[in-house]
Scaffold this motif. Structure first.
Motif, PDB file in Angstrom:
ATOM      1  N   VAL A   1       0.848  -1.196   0.000  1.00  0.00           N
ATOM      2  CA  VAL A   1       0.000   0.000   0.000  1.00  0.00           C
ATOM      3  C   VAL A   1       0.884   1.247   0.000  1.00  0.00           C
ATOM      4  N   THR A   2       0.659   2.121  -0.968  1.00  0.00           N
ATOM      5  CA  THR A   2       1.320   3.422  -0.943  1.00  0.00           C
ATOM      6  C   THR A   2       0.241   4.504  -0.961  1.00  0.00           C
ATOM      7  N   ALA A   3       0.617   5.673  -0.513  1.00  0.00           N
ATOM      8  CA  ALA A   3      -0.327   6.795  -0.498  1.00  0.00           C
ATOM      9  C   ALA A   3       0.373   8.015  -1.068  1.00  0.00           C
ATOM     10  N   GLU A   4      -0.299   9.130  -0.982  1.00  0.00           N
ATOM     11  CA  GLU A   4       0.242  10.331  -1.601  1.00  0.00           C
ATOM     12  C   GLU A   4       0.221  11.486  -0.618  1.00  0.00           C
ATOM     13  N   VAL A   5       1.314  12.232  -0.575  1.00  0.00           N
ATOM     14  CA  VAL A   5       1.382  13.420   0.271  1.00  0.00           C
ATOM     15  C   VAL A   5       1.670  14.619  -0.622  1.00  0.00           C
ATOM     16  N   GLY A   6       0.727  15.521  -0.670  1.00  0.00           N
ATOM     17  CA  GLY A   6       0.943  16.752  -1.440  1.00  0.00           C
ATOM     18  C   GLY A   6       1.590  17.783  -0.538  1.00  0.00           C
ATOM     19  N   PRO A   7       2.780  18.279  -0.893  1.00  0.00           N
ATOM     20  CA  PRO A   7       3.426  19.284  -0.044  1.00  0.00           C
ATOM     21  C   PRO A   7       2.611  20.576  -0.021  1.00  0.00           C
ATOM     22  N   PRO A   8       2.797  21.379   1.037  1.00  0.00           N
ATOM     23  CA  PRO A   8       2.012  22.618   1.177  1.00  0.00           C
ATOM     24  C   PRO A   8       2.498  23.716   0.241  1.00  0.00           C
ATOM     25  N   ARG A   9       1.671  24.758   0.107  1.00  0.00           N
ATOM     26  CA  ARG A   9       2.052  25.886  -0.726  1.00  0.00           C
ATOM     27  C   ARG A   9       2.874  26.901   0.080  1.00  0.00           C
ATOM     28  N   ASP A  10       3.315  26.518   1.261  1.00  0.00           N
ATOM     29  CA  ASP A  10       4.108  27.452   2.058  1.00  0.00           C
ATOM     30  C   ASP A  10       5.292  26.727   2.688  1.00  0.00           C
ATOM     31  N   ALA A  11       5.957  27.411   3.615  1.00  0.00           N
ATOM     32  CA  ALA A  11       7.199  26.879   4.160  1.00  0.00           C
ATOM     33  C   ALA A  11       6.994  26.149   5.488  1.00  0.00           C
ATOM     34  N   ASP A  12       5.769  25.718   5.772  1.00  0.00           N
ATOM     35  CA  ASP A  12       5.476  25.070   7.046  1.00  0.00           C
ATOM     36  C   ASP A  12       5.830  23.581   7.012  1.00  0.00           C
ATOM     37  N   PRO A  13       6.879  23.177   7.733  1.00  0.00           N
ATOM     38  CA  PRO A  13       7.275  21.763   7.681  1.00  0.00           C
ATOM     39  C   PRO A  13       6.308  20.841   8.429  1.00  0.00           C
ATOM     40  N   ASP A  14       5.500  21.415   9.333  1.00  0.00           N
ATOM     41  CA  ASP A  14       4.616  20.584  10.150  1.00  0.00           C
ATOM     42  C   ASP A  14       3.492  19.949   9.345  1.00  0.00           C
ATOM     43  N   VAL A  15       3.160  20.557   8.203  1.00  0.00           N
ATOM     44  CA  VAL A  15       2.102  19.986   7.365  1.00  0.00           C
ATOM     45  C   VAL A  15       2.473  18.556   6.973  1.00  0.00           C
ATOM     46  N   ILE A  16       3.713  18.378   6.559  1.00  0.00           N
ATOM     47  CA  ILE A  16       4.173  17.044   6.148  1.00  0.00           C
ATOM     48  C   ILE A  16       4.160  16.101   7.351  1.00  0.00           C
ATOM     49  N   ALA A  17       4.593  16.614   8.500  1.00  0.00           N
ATOM     50  CA  ALA A  17       4.637  15.777   9.705  1.00  0.00           C
ATOM     51  C   ALA A  17       3.232  15.312  10.086  1.00  0.00           C
ATOM     52  N   ARG A  18       2.246  16.218   9.962  1.00  0.00           N
ATOM     53  CA  ARG A  18       0.863  15.852  10.306  1.00  0.00           C
ATOM     54  C   ARG A  18       0.335  14.784   9.356  1.00  0.00           C
ATOM     55  N   LYS A  19       0.601  14.982   8.057  1.00  0.00           N
ATOM     56  CA  LYS A  19       0.136  13.994   7.088  1.00  0.00           C
ATOM     57  C   LYS A  19       0.821  12.652   7.325  1.00  0.00           C
ATOM     58  N   ALA A  20       2.097  12.717   7.680  1.00  0.00           N
ATOM     59  CA  ALA A  20       2.846  11.479   7.935  1.00  0.00           C
ATOM     60  C   ALA A  20       2.251  10.739   9.121  1.00  0.00           C
ATOM     61  N   ALA A  21       1.836  11.485  10.150  1.00  0.00           N
ATOM     62  CA  ALA A  21       1.291  10.843  11.349  1.00  0.00           C
ATOM     63  C   ALA A  21       0.026  10.055  11.019  1.00  0.00           C
ATOM     64  N   ALA A  22      -0.764  10.581  10.085  1.00  0.00           N
ATOM     65  CA  ALA A  22      -1.993   9.879   9.707  1.00  0.00           C
ATOM     66  C   ALA A  22      -1.700   8.589   8.951  1.00  0.00           C
ATOM     67  N   LEU A  23      -0.587   8.571   8.243  1.00  0.00           N
ATOM     68  CA  LEU A  23      -0.292   7.428   7.368  1.00  0.00           C
ATOM     69  C   LEU A  23       0.620   6.389   8.012  1.00  0.00           C
ATOM     70  N   ARG A  24       1.415   6.821   8.981  1.00  0.00           N
ATOM     71  CA  ARG A  24       2.450   5.958   9.547  1.00  0.00           C
ATOM     72  C   ARG A  24       1.852   4.658  10.071  1.00  0.00           C
ATOM     73  N   GLY A  25       2.454   3.570   9.656  1.00  0.00           N
ATOM     74  CA  GLY A  25       1.951   2.274  10.087  1.00  0.00           C
ATOM     75  C   GLY A  25       0.920   1.682   9.144  1.00  0.00           C
ATOM     76  N   TRP A  26       0.364   2.490   8.273  1.00  0.00           N
ATOM     77  CA  TRP A  26      -0.683   1.998   7.376  1.00  0.00           C
ATOM     78  C   TRP A  26      -0.219   1.835   5.943  1.00  0.00           C
ATOM     79  N   VAL A  27       0.850   2.499   5.599  1.00  0.00           N
ATOM     80  CA  VAL A  27       1.336   2.419   4.218  1.00  0.00           C
ATOM     81  C   VAL A  27       2.809   2.023   4.226  1.00  0.00           C
ATOM     82  N   ASP A  28       3.250   1.449   3.136  1.00  0.00           N
ATOM     83  CA  ASP A  28       4.658   1.069   3.017  1.00  0.00           C
ATOM     84  C   ASP A  28       5.514   2.260   2.605  1.00  0.00           C
ATOM     85  N   ALA A  29       4.891   3.190   1.916  1.00  0.00           N
ATOM     86  CA  ALA A  29       5.592   4.400   1.485  1.00  0.00           C
ATOM     87  C   ALA A  29       4.544   5.403   1.028  1.00  0.00           C
TER      88      ALA A  29
END
Lengths: 319, 183
Positions: free
Chosen positions: A18-46
């Motif tokens: 299982v893979t999923a998709e993370v769309g990076p934000p339109r700004d310089a906020d690194p936490d957006v990626i971290a939040r999306k990662a938290a939702a996916l971690r453990g559920w997808v292989d990449a």
């Protein structure tokens, strides 16, 4: 899955990936990626990190991939030919390897005319096939396109995309075969809404021996509303929603379309899992990454994960 | 630079293949190409003639490394993405280009024309990247002197991963190379 497992390990095992998709934000906020990662971690292989998807400016896929990996999800860095010539493409591929990105997904990319900077210069110095070929040259021959040697070679897994539904139908399997000859080891497809047509495409790949050399990961995603269906068919290049599915979604009351769309998505995954040669699914949840665990759970494709993460635990991980 | 628009060739595929046979490399053409290339003014006139003919017939963009013989004589450089290796995934179900829905994808045209001449397998060739130094130069002069021999390569069971680089690179023999700064 921790990044130590990741896509390569998953494909090396024989389970459904299982893979999923993370769309990076339109700004310089690194936490957006971290939040999306938290939702996916453990559920997808990449998870893929898109490269200015739809030719709209976002945080770079390289930065997003590094942030995603730091947040515990194996990243698949997407890289398109739209904005970079062969010098910049090779440079970013090498840079990604140095920063620990272990999978790259190489594609031609949408034309700038379709994005938020239609006045931009379209580059397309290489095409998607040539970019895959370039990556293989860097890794397997250890040279740049110029012939200059690389002392330390990259080791990423090389992926690509294909749209089984775009005409000419007879050419689509052969086109993937060509990308595999160029060096692609896995392929993620455009949204599969027409499972029968997809199965015919995979059958042709099997006949040509392509599925032995390239892992086929089918693109899936839930249609959440009739508006979204209209958008998908009208605005997104290369997406095909069959009339039968359209009738099914139109046939339910408005407030139930979302649930029906989700049900269709789950059924699609289950049917795909039964097609020989299909190694997994690529879930594109249209910005609703929090839905991914639910879809995976309902499809029953990750029995190893199902009981361990409760919604409450997910909530916790997000904080 | 205007966005390229998919171009429908003005002559049928069969005629284009026949013309190619007439223009296929032989000793005379090889001599002619070398002769023309040594004379800058003649080379300019010759290239202008080639441009006029191929622009009219195929929408030629003068990339200098003609892919037409392997694409059913539909020019891939008129694709808005200038794809050399086949159609992108954005072709609509009706066969229209993702950039201009009123036009037919040039690769669909290529596929139909190549298939009609039993040359569909030409589209399986791996096309190497364009040498951008060759723009505005004569592809006929390049072709007759054998510089196009490595622009594409076939893969097969015996050779599943042909090398991308050629040795020596075809570009290294091309005249524009004289101006290369880095050696």
């Amino acid at each position: 899955m921790s990044p130590d497992g990741g896509l390569r390990a998953a494909l090396a095992s024989d389970r459904f990936v299982v893979t999923a998709e993370v769309g990076p934000p339109r700004d310089a906020d690194p936490d957006v990626i971290a939040r999306k990662a938290a939702a996916l971690r453990g559920w997808v292989d990449a998870a893929n990190v898109t490269d200015n998807q739809g030719a709209n400016v976002r945080m770079s896929s390289l930065a997003g991939s590094v942030l995603l990996r730091q947040a515990g999800v194996d990243a698949v860095m997407q890289l398109t030919c739209r904005d970079r010539n062969r010098i910049a493409l090779q440079s970013d591929l090498i840079g990604a390897a140095a920063l620990g990105v272990r999978n790259v997904l190489l594609l031609t990319g949408d034309h700038p005319a379709l994005g938020d900077h239609p006045d931009a210069k379209p580059v397309f110095d290489l095409d998607g096939v040539q970019l895959v070929w370039t990556a293989r040259t860097l890794r397997e021959e250890g040279t740049l396109l110029s012939g200059k040697p690389l002392a330390t070679r990259p080791s990423w897994l090389i992926g690509t995309v294909e749209n089984p539904f775009a005409p000419p139908a007879a050419l689509r399997a052969r086109r993937l075969a060509k990308k595999v000859a160029a060096g692609a080891e896995f392929v993620q497809t455009q949204y599969v809404f027409d499972v029968d047509a997809f199965a015919r495409w995979v059958a042709r790949l099997r006949d040509e021996g392509v599925t032995d050399r390239c892992a086929v990961i089918a693109g899936v995603g839930p249609i959440r509303s009739l508006r979204m269906m209209a958008f998908l068919t009208g605005q997104v290049p290369g997406v095909h929603v069959p009339a039968e599915l359209e009738r099914r979604l139109r046939g339910v009351p408005a407030h139930l379309v979302e649930e029906e769309g989700l049900a269709v998505c789950v059924e699609t995954i289950q049917r795909l899992a039964g097609i020989p040669g299909v190694r997994g699914v690529h879930l594109m949840a249209f910005g609703r990454d929090d839905e991914v665990p639910d879809i995976v759970r309902r499809a029953g494709i990750r029995p190893d994960r199902a009981p361990t993460l409760t919604p409450a635990a997910l909530q916790e991980g997000r904080q | 630079m205007a966005v390229q628009k998919p171009f429908r060739p003005r002559i049928p595929a069969g005629l284009a293949y026949a013309l190619h046979a007439v223009l296929a490399t032989n000793r005379f053409y090889r001599w002619l190409a070398a002769y023309v290339e040594r004379r800058p003014r003649l080379y300019r006139w010759f290239t202008a003639g080639e441009r006029a003919a191929k622009e009219r017939l195929f929408g030629c963009r003068m990339c200098g490394q003609c892919a037409l013989p392997a694409t059913g004589y539909a020019c891939p450089m008129t694709c808005p993405k200038q794809l050399r290796n086949g159609p992108c995934g954005g072709v609509s179900a009706d066969g229209s280009c993702e950039v201009d829905r009123t036009l037919r994808c040039v690769w669909l045209t290529a596929w139909d024309r190549a298939e009609s001449a039993a040359r569909g397998s030409d589209l399986d060739l791996l096309q190497r990247p364009v040498d951008n130094r060759q723009w505005s130069r004569s592809s006929w002069v390049n072709y007759w002197q054998g510089r196009d021999e490595t622009i594409a390569v076939a893969y097969s069971g015996a050779d599943p991963h042909p090398p991308m680089r050629t040795a020596p690179a075809p570009a290294d023999r091309a005249p524009a190379d004289r101006h290369r700064a880095e050696r």
